[in-house]
Scaffold this motif. Structure first.
Motif, PDB file in Angstrom:
ATOM      1  N   ALA A 180      -0.083   2.620  -9.047  1.00  0.00           N
ATOM      2  CA  ALA A 180      -0.933   1.603  -8.408  1.00  0.00           C
ATOM      3  C   ALA A 180      -1.005   0.334  -9.257  1.00  0.00           C
ATOM      4  O   ALA A 180      -0.889  -0.778  -8.733  1.00  0.00           O
ATOM      5  N   GLN A 181      -1.167   0.489 -10.544  1.00  0.00           N
ATOM      6  CA  GLN A 181      -1.260  -0.665 -11.433  1.00  0.00           C
ATOM      7  C   GLN A 181       0.068  -1.422 -11.483  1.00  0.00           C
ATOM      8  O   GLN A 181       0.089  -2.651 -11.396  1.00  0.00           O
ATOM      9  N   ASP A 182       1.160  -0.701 -11.612  1.00  0.00           N
ATOM     10  CA  ASP A 182       2.474  -1.346 -11.690  1.00  0.00           C
ATOM     11  C   ASP A 182       2.842  -2.010 -10.360  1.00  0.00           C
ATOM     12  O   ASP A 182       3.431  -3.093 -10.341  1.00  0.00           O
ATOM     13  N   ARG A 183       2.475  -1.380  -9.275  1.00  0.00           N
ATOM     14  CA  ARG A 183       2.731  -1.948  -7.948  1.00  0.00           C
ATOM     15  C   ARG A 183       1.927  -3.242  -7.772  1.00  0.00           C
ATOM     16  O   ARG A 183       2.420  -4.226  -7.221  1.00  0.00           O
ATOM     17  N   GLU A 184       0.707  -3.268  -8.276  1.00  0.00           N
ATOM     18  CA  GLU A 184      -0.128  -4.469  -8.186  1.00  0.00           C
ATOM     19  C   GLU A 184       0.472  -5.614  -8.997  1.00  0.00           C
ATOM     20  O   GLU A 184       0.372  -6.775  -8.611  1.00  0.00           O
ATOM     21  N   ARG A 185       1.106  -5.302 -10.105  1.00  0.00           N
ATOM     22  CA  ARG A 185       1.785  -6.337 -10.897  1.00  0.00           C
ATOM     23  C   ARG A 185       2.885  -7.010 -10.081  1.00  0.00           C
ATOM     24  O   ARG A 185       3.088  -8.212 -10.186  1.00  0.00           O
ATOM     25  N   VAL A 186       3.600  -6.216  -9.300  1.00  0.00           N
ATOM     26  CA  VAL A 186       4.630  -6.780  -8.430  1.00  0.00           C
ATOM     27  C   VAL A 186       3.989  -7.750  -7.441  1.00  0.00           C
ATOM     28  O   VAL A 186       4.509  -8.846  -7.206  1.00  0.00           O
ATOM     29  N   GLY A 187       2.862  -7.375  -6.884  1.00  0.00           N
ATOM     30  CA  GLY A 187       2.164  -8.249  -5.951  1.00  0.00           C
ATOM     31  C   GLY A 187       1.734  -9.554  -6.602  1.00  0.00           C
ATOM     32  O   GLY A 187       1.878 -10.635  -6.011  1.00  0.00           O
ATOM     33  N   GLN A 188       1.229  -9.473  -7.814  1.00  0.00           N
ATOM     34  CA  GLN A 188       0.827 -10.681  -8.531  1.00  0.00           C
ATOM     35  C   GLN A 188       2.039 -11.558  -8.824  1.00  0.00           C
ATOM     36  O   GLN A 188       1.964 -12.786  -8.731  1.00  0.00           O
ATOM     37  N   ALA A 189       3.151 -10.925  -9.171  1.00  0.00           N
ATOM     38  CA  ALA A 189       4.375 -11.687  -9.442  1.00  0.00           C
ATOM     39  C   ALA A 189       4.877 -12.376  -8.172  1.00  0.00           C
ATOM     40  O   ALA A 189       5.343 -13.520  -8.214  1.00  0.00           O
ATOM     41  N   THR A 201       5.090   6.057 -13.383  1.00  0.00           N
ATOM     42  CA  THR A 201       4.739   7.443 -13.104  1.00  0.00           C
ATOM     43  C   THR A 201       3.723   7.437 -11.964  1.00  0.00           C
ATOM     44  O   THR A 201       3.216   6.386 -11.577  1.00  0.00           O
ATOM     45  N   SER A 202       3.406   8.594 -11.465  1.00  0.00           N
ATOM     46  CA  SER A 202       2.422   8.656 -10.380  1.00  0.00           C
ATOM     47  C   SER A 202       1.057   8.132 -10.844  1.00  0.00           C
ATOM     48  O   SER A 202       0.306   7.582 -10.051  1.00  0.00           O
ATOM     49  N   GLU A 203       0.756   8.282 -12.136  1.00  0.00           N
ATOM     50  CA  GLU A 203      -0.513   7.801 -12.668  1.00  0.00           C
ATOM     51  C   GLU A 203      -0.546   6.278 -12.789  1.00  0.00           C
ATOM     52  O   GLU A 203      -1.592   5.654 -12.615  1.00  0.00           O
ATOM     53  N   THR A 252       8.825  -7.194 -13.305  1.00  0.00           N
ATOM     54  CA  THR A 252       7.847  -6.248 -12.760  1.00  0.00           C
ATOM     55  C   THR A 252       8.538  -5.185 -11.916  1.00  0.00           C
ATOM     56  O   THR A 252       8.077  -4.046 -11.864  1.00  0.00           O
ATOM     57  N   GLY A 253       9.645  -5.553 -11.288  1.00  0.00           N
ATOM     58  CA  GLY A 253      10.422  -4.564 -10.536  1.00  0.00           C
ATOM     59  C   GLY A 253      10.985  -3.492 -11.452  1.00  0.00           C
ATOM     60  O   GLY A 253      11.009  -2.309 -11.105  1.00  0.00           O
ATOM     61  N   GLU A 254      11.415  -3.917 -12.627  1.00  0.00           N
ATOM     62  CA  GLU A 254      11.932  -2.953 -13.601  1.00  0.00           C
ATOM     63  C   GLU A 254      10.815  -2.053 -14.116  1.00  0.00           C
ATOM     64  O   GLU A 254      11.026  -0.854 -14.342  1.00  0.00           O
ATOM     65  N   ILE A 255       9.633  -2.617 -14.280  1.00  0.00           N
ATOM     66  CA  ILE A 255       8.493  -1.829 -14.749  1.00  0.00           C
ATOM     67  C   ILE A 255       8.090  -0.789 -13.704  1.00  0.00           C
ATOM     68  O   ILE A 255       7.884   0.380 -14.024  1.00  0.00           O
ATOM     69  N   ASP A 289       0.799  -1.224   0.000  1.00  0.00           N
ATOM     70  CA  ASP A 289       0.000   0.000   0.000  1.00  0.00           C
ATOM     71  C   ASP A 289       0.835   1.280   0.000  1.00  0.00           C
ATOM     72  O   ASP A 289       0.294   2.361   0.211  1.00  0.00           O
ATOM     73  N   LEU A 290       2.134   1.151  -0.216  1.00  0.00           N
ATOM     74  CA  LEU A 290       2.984   2.343  -0.201  1.00  0.00           C
ATOM     75  C   LEU A 290       2.676   3.230  -1.404  1.00  0.00           C
ATOM     76  O   LEU A 290       2.459   2.752  -2.513  1.00  0.00           O
ATOM     77  N   SER A 291       2.681   4.502  -1.178  1.00  0.00           N
ATOM     78  CA  SER A 291       2.336   5.460  -2.225  1.00  0.00           C
ATOM     79  C   SER A 291       3.540   5.735  -3.124  1.00  0.00           C
ATOM     80  O   SER A 291       4.663   5.326  -2.849  1.00  0.00           O
TER      81      SER A 291
END
Length: 160
Positions: A134-143, A129-131, A121-124, A61-63
């Motif tokens: 959330a989506q990219d962070r969620e990909r890390v979680g799925q990975a 960007t700030s926009e 996903t870490g590289e992504i 949940d980190l911003s």
């Protein structure tokens, strides 16, 4: 023959969906517990935190403004996965020559693929960007969940 192959694919897909949903129960329990504000999480170096304590829920949940803490946690996740892979590889090396290792080796290949996906996903998310954060962070979680499910399948493929 095609029926058997199709049946295998369906079985694998159902197994993956069950394993991915298994992590959701933990996420719901964790979501109910109050977490400290993101600002209180230090951006500690990877060496200062035990790798075995690496948890996705600590960083999920980190911003965008807390990227440094997120990446420190991400490095701990990667280190924990590497540690798990080392443990599994050591166990595989210790197996007797007469052991049936076909399922083990197949499952370990998926662990390697999951590790590559986690790194990707870490590289992504590093370029997020700030926009898109959330989506990219969620990909890390799925990975991360995929990698943990793959490790569980390796352990289940033979007695550890």
């Amino acid at each position: 023959m095609k029926t058997i192959v199709c049946l295998r694919h369906v079985t694998v897909a159902m197994g993956l969906s069950l394993l991915s949903n298994a992590g959701c129960a933990e996420n719901e329990k964790v979501a109910a517990a109050p977490l400290p504000p993101a600002k209180e999480l230090p951006a500690a170096p990877v060496t200062g935190v035990p790798v075995a304590d690496a948890r996705w829920r600590e960083i999920k949940d980190l911003s965008y403004d807390s990227r440094a803490a997120f990446f420190a946690g991400f490095k701990r996740l990667q280190a924990r996965l590497d540690e798990q892979i080392s443990e599994l590889s050591a166990h595989r090396a210790a197996m007797k020559g007469d052991a049936d290792t076909k399922d083990w080796d197949f499952a370990m290949k998926e662990v390697g693929n999951a590790r590559s996906y986690l790194t990707g996903t870490g590289e992504i998310v590093a370029k997020a960007t700030s926009e898109s954060w959330a989506q990219d962070r969620e990909r890390v979680g799925q990975a991360w969940l995929r990698a943990q499910a793959a490790c569980a399948r390796v352990k289940a493929s033979t007695t550890i």
